[in-house]
Scaffold this active site. Structure first.
Site, mmCIF file in Angstrom:
data_model
loop_
_atom_site.group_PDB
_atom_site.id
_atom_site.type_symbol
_atom_site.label_atom_id
_atom_site.label_comp_id
_atom_site.label_asym_id
_atom_site.label_seq_id
_atom_site.Cartn_x
_atom_site.Cartn_y
_atom_site.Cartn_z
ATOM 1 C CD GLU A 140 -2.875 1.345 2.486
ATOM 2 O OE1 GLU A 140 -3.857 1.004 2.533
ATOM 3 O OE2 GLU A 140 -1.933 1.576 3.639
ATOM 4 C CG HIS A 156 -3.089 6.975 13.528
ATOM 5 N ND1 HIS A 156 -1.959 6.368 14.068
ATOM 6 C CD2 HIS A 156 -3.554 5.900 12.910
ATOM 7 C CE1 HIS A 156 -1.938 4.960 14.149
ATOM 8 N NE2 HIS A 156 -2.937 4.566 13.425
HETATM 9 P P1 GTP Z 1 -8.041 -0.344 7.118
HETATM 10 O O1 GTP Z 1 -8.489 1.141 7.337
HETATM 11 O O2 GTP Z 1 -6.374 -0.211 7.014
HETATM 12 O O3 GTP Z 1 -8.214 -1.305 8.245
HETATM 13 O O4 GTP Z 1 -8.353 -0.596 5.753
HETATM 14 P P2 GTP Z 1 -9.459 -0.235 4.494
HETATM 15 O O5 GTP Z 1 -9.585 -1.447 3.802
HETATM 16 O O6 GTP Z 1 -10.553 0.465 5.088
HETATM 17 O O7 GTP Z 1 -8.479 0.620 3.925
HETATM 18 P P3 GTP Z 1 -8.381 2.518 4.139
HETATM 19 O O8 GTP Z 1 -8.059 2.861 2.670
HETATM 20 O O9 GTP Z 1 -9.817 3.175 4.554
HETATM 21 O O10 GTP Z 1 -7.380 2.728 4.759
HETATM 22 C C1 GTP Z 1 -5.961 2.527 4.823
HETATM 23 C C2 GTP Z 1 -4.966 3.085 5.371
HETATM 24 O O11 GTP Z 1 -5.286 4.720 5.301
HETATM 25 C C3 GTP Z 1 -5.317 3.129 6.928
HETATM 26 O O12 GTP Z 1 -4.432 2.143 7.564
HETATM 27 C C4 GTP Z 1 -4.764 4.360 7.620
HETATM 28 O O13 GTP Z 1 -3.383 4.384 7.619
HETATM 29 C C5 GTP Z 1 -5.105 5.518 6.511
HETATM 30 N N1 GTP Z 1 -6.334 5.937 6.805
HETATM 31 C C6 GTP Z 1 -7.630 5.638 6.436
HETATM 32 N N2 GTP Z 1 -8.731 6.335 7.008
HETATM 33 C C7 GTP Z 1 -7.980 7.402 7.992
HETATM 34 C C8 GTP Z 1 -8.514 8.150 8.923
HETATM 35 O O14 GTP Z 1 -9.669 8.487 9.052
HETATM 36 N N3 GTP Z 1 -7.478 8.684 9.648
HETATM 37 C C9 GTP Z 1 -6.271 8.664 9.550
HETATM 38 N N4 GTP Z 1 -5.325 9.116 10.509
HETATM 39 N N5 GTP Z 1 -5.925 7.555 8.563
HETATM 40 C C10 GTP Z 1 -6.617 7.035 7.710
#
Ligand code: GTP
Ligand code: MG
Length: 204
Positions: A140, A156
């Site tokens: 990623e 975060h």
């Molecule tokens: P995860 O969020 O990792 O469980 O997987 P997902 O399949 O929902 O992917 P998504 O693309 O939503 O998020 C991937 C990554 O983006 C996360 O692990 C974070 O590092 C970052 N991220 C997503 N949403 C947020 C948010 O609202 N705040 C912050 N600080 N980081 C975020």
């Protein structure tokens, strides 16, 4: 599960993070050496910890056999840019490479998350060489501006502090802080383009 099995699983991801961090850092160097502005400001990388892999497996009901398929962010690279426009230059750079195959993009710039989170994510397939031969793994890549990174880092750590039960009024303040960051990014882009226009008119 045995620690040895985890080590075997995570080893190629560690290699991928090391290789990719090195490659992106070299791009910065190459731009500078050619007297060019680098669309990449900083690069960092990390391998997901075993405990957060376990947490995600539980949350998303993923069995061990499916980890490599279903957890896209075991290997994570973060690319920080100065300006929003640079993000798209980096995306193009990645698209044009022979060693990174784009699986999917998640555009949280045009589709801002409910929290206020903005970034551009690309999941790539990347080949590493192991003692058992070549292995194609997912990585990623998160691409964001310095301002977006400032917001995401603090949000975060607050999420972590509240263990996902963040009070509504805090969520709202973070969301309006995210709007301020959006304005800031736009203002910086506008300053930059004014400077670039001025430079171009000098050249004519
Ligand atoms: P995860 O969020 O990792 O469980 O997987 P997902 O399949 O929902 O992917 P998504 O693309 O939503 O998020 C991937 C990554 O983006 C996360 O692990 C974070 O590092 C970052 N991220 C997503 N949403 C947020 C948010 O609202 N705040 C912050 N600080 N980081 C975020
Ligand atoms: Mg998520």
């Amino acid at each position: 599960m045995e620690i040895q099995l985890w080590r075997e699983l995570l080893n190629p991801y560690e290699l991928a993070v090391n290789e990719l961090t090195l490659k992106f850092r070299h791009l910065i160097k190459e731009h500078k050496e050619n007297g060019l502005y680098s669309p990449i400001e900083q690069v960092s990388g990390r391998v997901k910890t075993i405990s957060s892999i376990l947490e995600k497996m539980q949350k998303k009901k993923i069995i061990f056999e499916d980890i490599e398929d279903k957890i896209e962010d075991i290997a994570g690279i973060r690319i920080i840019c100065q300006f929003v426009e640079d993000i798209f230059k980096v995306v193009e750079l990645i698209n044009n490479r022979g060693d990174m195959e784009v699986k999917v993009v998640k555009d949280y710039l045009n589709n801002i998350k409910e929290s206020g989170y903005r970034s551009y994510h690309i999941i790539i397939f990347y080949n590493v060489q192991t003692i058992r031969g070549p292995k194609k793994i997912q990585v990623e890549i998160q691409i964001r501006t310095l301002a977006m990174d400032f917001w995401a880092t603090i949000e975060h750590s607050l999420q972590y502090k509240y263990k996902k039960n963040m009070p509504e009024h805090i969520k709202q303040r973070l969301s309006s802080a995210a709007s301020a960051v959006l304005l800031l990014d736009n203002e910086m882009s506008s300053v930059r383009s004014e400077i670039m226009d001025a430079q171009n008119s000098f050249q004519i």
